[in-house]
Design an enzyme around this catalytic site. Structure first.
Site, PDB file in Angstrom:
ATOM      1  N   GLY A  62     -17.839  10.913 -12.077  1.00  0.00           N
ATOM      2  CA  GLY A  62     -17.369   9.539 -12.201  1.00  0.00           C
ATOM      3  C   GLY A  62     -15.929   9.397 -11.748  1.00  0.00           C
ATOM      4  N   VAL A 111     -21.938  21.162 -19.025  1.00  0.00           N
ATOM      5  CA  VAL A 111     -21.074  22.232 -18.520  1.00  0.00           C
ATOM      6  C   VAL A 111     -20.103  22.643 -19.627  1.00  0.00           C
ATOM      7  CG1 VAL A 111     -19.287  22.795 -16.822  1.00  0.00           C
ATOM      8  CG2 VAL A 111     -21.276  21.457 -16.137  1.00  0.00           C
ATOM      9  N   GLU A 119     -26.502  18.380 -14.189  1.00  0.00           N
ATOM     10  CA  GLU A 119     -26.383  16.979 -14.638  1.00  0.00           C
ATOM     11  C   GLU A 119     -26.578  16.919 -16.144  1.00  0.00           C
ATOM     12  OE1 GLU A 119     -25.736  13.697 -13.597  1.00  0.00           O
ATOM     13  OE2 GLU A 119     -26.255  13.259 -15.678  1.00  0.00           O
ATOM     14  N   HIS A 135     -44.436  -6.093  12.447  1.00  0.00           N
ATOM     15  CA  HIS A 135     -45.197  -4.836  12.414  1.00  0.00           C
ATOM     16  C   HIS A 135     -44.902  -4.031  13.679  1.00  0.00           C
ATOM     17  CE1 HIS A 135     -48.416  -2.026  11.694  1.00  0.00           C
ATOM     18  NE2 HIS A 135     -48.796  -2.183  12.950  1.00  0.00           N
ATOM     19  N   THR A 168      -5.711  -1.796  -7.312  1.00  0.00           N
ATOM     20  CA  THR A 168      -5.230  -0.418  -7.140  1.00  0.00           C
ATOM     21  C   THR A 168      -6.340   0.632  -7.273  1.00  0.00           C
ATOM     22  OG1 THR A 168      -4.534  -0.539  -9.441  1.00  0.00           O
ATOM     23  CG2 THR A 168      -2.826  -0.848  -7.769  1.00  0.00           C
ATOM     24  N   CYS A 219     -12.179   3.613   0.007  1.00  0.00           N
ATOM     25  CA  CYS A 219     -13.398   3.388   0.789  1.00  0.00           C
ATOM     26  C   CYS A 219     -13.255   3.876   2.232  1.00  0.00           C
ATOM     27  CB  CYS A 219     -13.734   1.903   0.735  1.00  0.00           C
ATOM     28  SG  CYS A 219     -15.129   1.454   1.739  1.00  0.00           S
ATOM     29  N   GLU A 238       0.849  -1.195   0.000  1.00  0.00           N
ATOM     30  CA  GLU A 238       0.000   0.000   0.000  1.00  0.00           C
ATOM     31  C   GLU A 238       0.880   1.239   0.000  1.00  0.00           C
ATOM     32  OE1 GLU A 238      -3.388   0.923  -0.291  1.00  0.00           O
ATOM     33  OE2 GLU A 238      -2.343   2.855  -0.321  1.00  0.00           O
ATOM     34  N   GLY A 286     -22.405  13.179  -6.052  1.00  0.00           N
ATOM     35  CA  GLY A 286     -23.056  14.491  -6.091  1.00  0.00           C
ATOM     36  C   GLY A 286     -24.237  14.561  -5.137  1.00  0.00           C
TER      37      GLY A 286
END
Ligand code: FAD
Ligand code: NAD
Length: 463
Positions: free
Chosen positions: A268, A235, A201, A441, A141, A41, A32, A183
């Site tokens: 992304g 954009v 978007e 319930h 990676t 993460c 690492e 976002g």
């Protein structure tokens, strides 16, 4: 030192692969480059974002819901430094947990950038250089944020998720480019803390890869929370002057110009292979920067495997983990299996959004005849008690066999509710199966049962 397996990258794909290899008796190393283990993460992704989502949700509830519950607060305010410090503490606890797991499983951790000398040797460039001999290699990676052509993420005013997780002030106006998962989640954090949030978007709907009804409902709810949406907008420029960012976008009705103090670029992520020296092992990336693998996650070089964000498929921590276990077991001679159709996707907004299996669009495109059962949370007792009445459960089942083909939920704790759908689909349950299972319930899971009843001959009980 000679190893059976060397894993490069310690995210959820890499560290889980290393643990499973060690459990199966393989001498295992993990490399690492960062000081802390856990990858995107744990350090700058799932965990810190959820810590901030939880904190900001508490604040939002205190500011907007408590009074209705009969709880009055005066002098409520945000201490952003404390919020960030708690988040850092959560990250530290989780990454130290991975250190512990490496020790417990007797996995050797090498700190530094790993690169191929050849297919069986990895050079680790850290404080000192070490060369590892290895029989097998697992590349894990991960990925890093994408940007837009001609627009620089300066990490000050134009930021990626990594910077958005550690701002030292609450933006007055945050423009989010990309109405996908990051976002919506990080937009929610600052929206709840008081920022004006505008989302630009490109597609006609937010979270466009999920079932269209989810995007529609999420957009409706987030508008109520104060968000502005510019869907169907491309954009064209992002310019910074001092503390001001100007974002121009082109839509069907012409140009919009937004002025903000921060602009989050969340369009992304791209696979990360820099510094690996793949060529030395005889490997190449594809046109999208991913490492090509076969159905066993094996690369074109037979002793080298690749998993997680660096290969094709959803960029999700749990997908990376499944692949880590898969490769370890495959190397061990077992016959593991991953059903990629059953990897759930979750957006941790409030209400949460969660999905598994096919969307309506996919079923239509595939020419599969299906029936739909939908049940709204506004008539679910537990949701009403908690004032969480937005959203629904939607079940798509095969027209003839009644097999569940997709489940799409937007509502309170949808992230937890989706687990029932994943289990049901793993065992190829029918909608009728869920409809006949007793659900406690009052719980929000009753909405899933009701949607299943609706899917099977329109017999929901509470609408
Ligand atoms: P990574 O976690 O990216 O780990 C790769 C590791 O490899 C890194 O630590 C990197 O430093 C290391 N590395 C890279 N090259 C080298 C080298 N040459 N030598 C040594 N080390 C190297 N997913 C979810 O499922 N749920 C969520 O809630 C969620 N939230 C997210 C929120 C944000 C803000 C972001 C950015 C992502 C989120 N994700 C979430 C996605 C998730 O983080 C990734 O899908 C996941 O981390 C991928 O795991 P991985 O093991 O493939 O790679
Ligand atoms: P994403 O793919 O979820 O969303 C990107 C969005 O940007 C899409 O809606 C896309 O249409 C839009 N877009 C692309 N180009 C654009 C442009 N030029 N102008 C305007 N919009 C544009 O990506 P993300 O939100 O950046 O997240 C990256 C990855 O991280 C995702 O694959 C996601 O799975 C993962 N992630 C997962 C979670 C989670 O599981 N809860 C949370 C955060 C991130």
């Amino acid at each position: 030192m000679k190893y059976d397996v060397t894993v490069i990258g310690s995210g959820p794909g890499g560290y889980v692969a290393a643990i499973r290899c060690a459990q199966l008796g393989m001498k295992t190393a993990i490399v690492e480059k960062y000081n802390t283990l856990g990858g995107t993460c744990l350090n700058v992704g799932c965990i810190p974002s959820k810590a901030l989502l939880d904190s900001s949700e508490h604040y939002h509830a205190a500011a907007h819901k408590f009074e209705k519950h009969g709880i009055e607060i005066t002098g409520l305010k945000v201490n952003l430094a404390q919020m960030m410090s708690r988040k850092d503490g959560v990250v530290e606890q989780m990454t130290k947990g991975v250190d512990f797991l490496m020790k417990k499983n007797k996995i050797d951790v090498y700190r530094g950038v790993g690169s191929f000398v050849n297919a069986n040797q990895i050079l680790v460039k850290g404080e000192s250089d070490t060369t590892i001999e290895t029989d097998k290699v697992i590349i894990a990676t991960g990925s890093k944020p994408s940007s837009l052509p001609g627009m620089e993420i300066d990490k000050k005013r134009v930021i990626s998720s990594t910077e958005a997780l550690k701002l030292t002030e609450i933006p007055k106006h945050l423009v989010v480019i990309g109405g996908g998962v990051i976002g919506m989640e990080l937009g929610s954090v600052y929206g709840r803390l008081g920022s004006k949030v505008s989302v630009v978007e490109y597609m006609d709907s937010i979270i466009p890869t999920m079932d269209a009804d989810l995007g529609k409902e999420l957009q409706r709810v987030m508008k109520k929370q104060g968000f502005d949406f510019y869907t169907g907008h491309k954009v064209t420029s992002v310019t910074t002057k001092g503390k001001k960012v100007t974002i121009k976008a082109e839509g069907k009705k012409g140009e919009v110009v937004l002025e903000a103090d921060y602009c989050l670029v969340s369009v992304g992520r791209k696979p990360y292979t820099e510094g690996l020296n793949l060529e030395a092992a005889g490997l190449k990336t594809d046109d999208r920067g991913r490492i090509p693998v076969n159905e066993h996650l094996q690369t074109s070089v037979s002793n080298i495997y690749a998993i997680g964000d660096v290969v094709q498929g959803a960029m999700l921590a749990h997908k990376a983990e499944e692949e880590g276990v898969f490769v370890a077991e495959w190397i061990n001679g077992q016959k593991p299996h991953i059903d990629y159709n059953l990897i759930p996707g979750v957006v941790y907004t409030w209400p949460e959004v969660a999905s598994v299996g096919k969307t309506e669009d996919e079923l239509k495109k595939g020419g599969i005849a299906y029936k739909t059962g939908k049940f709204p949370f506004r008539v679910n007792g537990r949701a009403v008690a908690g004032m969480d009445i937005d959203g629904f459960v939607k079940i798509l089942a095969d027209e003839k066999s009644d097999e569940i083909l997709g489940v799409h939920i937007i509502g309170p704790r949808a992230a937890d509710l989706i687990a029932e759908a994943v289990v049901a689909m793993e065992f190829r349950a029918s909608a009728e199966d869920i409809a006949r299972i007793c659900h406690a319930h009052p719980t929000t899971s009753e909405a899933t049962k009701e949607a299943a009843l609706a899917a099977t001959a329109d017999r929901a009980l509470h609408v």
